[in-house]
Write a protein that holds these residues in place. Structure first.
Motif, PDB file in Angstrom:
ATOM      1  N   ILE A 124       0.847  -1.198   0.000  1.00 39.26           N
ATOM      2  CA  ILE A 124       0.000   0.000   0.000  1.00 39.26           C
ATOM      3  C   ILE A 124       0.880   1.244   0.000  1.00 39.26           C
ATOM      4  CG2 ILE A 124      -1.757   1.298   1.266  1.00 39.26           C
ATOM      5  CD1 ILE A 124      -2.694  -1.391   2.436  1.00 39.26           C
ATOM      6  N   PHE A 125       0.599   2.150  -0.928  1.00 38.71           N
ATOM      7  CA  PHE A 125       1.307   3.424  -1.027  1.00 38.71           C
ATOM      8  C   PHE A 125       0.399   4.540  -0.532  1.00 38.71           C
ATOM      9  CE2 PHE A 125       3.194   0.601  -4.109  1.00 38.71           C
ATOM     10  CZ  PHE A 125       4.554   0.804  -3.919  1.00 38.71           C
ATOM     11  N   SER A 126       0.963   5.446   0.267  1.00 42.52           N
ATOM     12  CA  SER A 126       0.173   6.526   0.865  1.00 42.52           C
ATOM     13  C   SER A 126       0.411   7.842   0.152  1.00 42.52           C
ATOM     14  CB  SER A 126       0.531   6.676   2.353  1.00 42.52           C
ATOM     15  OG  SER A 126       0.259   5.489   3.052  1.00 42.52           O
ATOM     16  N   ASN A 127      -0.658   8.617   0.028  1.00 43.42           N
ATOM     17  CA  ASN A 127      -0.600   9.938  -0.584  1.00 43.42           C
ATOM     18  C   ASN A 127      -0.468  10.972   0.527  1.00 43.42           C
ATOM     19  OD1 ASN A 127      -0.921  12.317  -1.952  1.00 43.42           O
ATOM     20  ND2 ASN A 127      -2.867  11.788  -2.912  1.00 43.42           N
ATOM     21  N   LYS A 128       0.707  11.549   0.671  1.00 45.88           N
ATOM     22  CA  LYS A 128       0.967  12.488   1.765  1.00 45.88           C
ATOM     23  C   LYS A 128       0.592  13.933   1.425  1.00 45.88           C
ATOM     24  CE  LYS A 128       2.583   9.640   4.842  1.00 45.88           C
ATOM     25  NZ  LYS A 128       1.866   9.427   6.104  1.00 45.88           N
TER      26      LYS A 128
END
Length: 202
Positions: A124-128
């Motif tokens: 899972i990649f997070s959008n900061k």
């Protein structure tokens, strides 16, 4: 003029298959090497496994993918050099996880999945970009309003991404042990432009 969406500075997540079958000697090392306990999972004690002669062919295949990323996505100069800094195996069993993190002091990072089940395993990649900003509840999620992106992974997959990209692995479900190789990449040579006063030689 009709309205449009212009994609602005997207993050390039490179996803491909690695055309390689690990041999018995390589699999034996992976399954019997010394391991260390992390906060939520287990990794190999050796964090430079791609420096071993045993994995010379695997290292070469990975370097081919990295070169593809640099030339075709970043459009880097053809004389740009790169090297793998650290590389280690991750062993993730049921109820284990990988905390949310980035990879400092690296240009690119990657993961090669030695044993993974697409129905059970993912990253899972997070959008900061939304951190600390006003956030509206979305009635439907898309590439522009999502705060995370879940990528299902399977055996043989390789992914590359900028090392500053925040990512994690949620608590694993299923009885299979997910086995992966993680690695970091740095670049060297003549970087930047001398006349524009941002040249760096490494």
């Amino acid at each position: 003029m009709k309205w449009r969406i212009q994609s602005l500075f997207p993050t390039a997540l490179y996803v491909d298959k690695l055309d390689l079958k690990l041999n018995k000697k390589q699999l034996k090392y992976i399954n019997t090497c010394q391991r260390k306990e992390n906060t939520h999972n287990v990794s190999s004690l050796n964090s430079y496994v791609l420096n071993l002669d045993t994995f010379k062919n695997l290292k070469k295949k990975i370097e081919e993918k990295v070169a593809h990323y640099l030339l075709d996505i970043d459009s880097a100069p053809h004389d740009t050099e790169f090297f793998i800094t650290q590389s280690w195996f991750n062993y993730t069993k049921e109820k284990q996880a990988h905390h949310e993190h980035e990879h400092p002091n690296s240009y690119l990072s990657g993961v090669y999945y030695i044993d993974a089940n697409k129905k059970l395993d993912s990253i899972i990649f997070s959008n900061k970009r939304y951190t600390g900003q006003i956030s509206l509840p979305a009635t439907q999620y898309n590439d522009y309003n999502s705060k995370s992106y879940k990528l299902s992974v399977s055996t043989g997959d390789i992914i590359l991404f900028p090392s500053s990209t925040t990512h994690r692995v949620d608590t694993k479900k299923g009885k299979n042990e997910r086995l992966s190789l993680a690695f970091n990449i740095f670049i060297k040579g003549n970087l930047g432009d001398e006349h524009e006063l941002w040249k760096l030689k490494i």
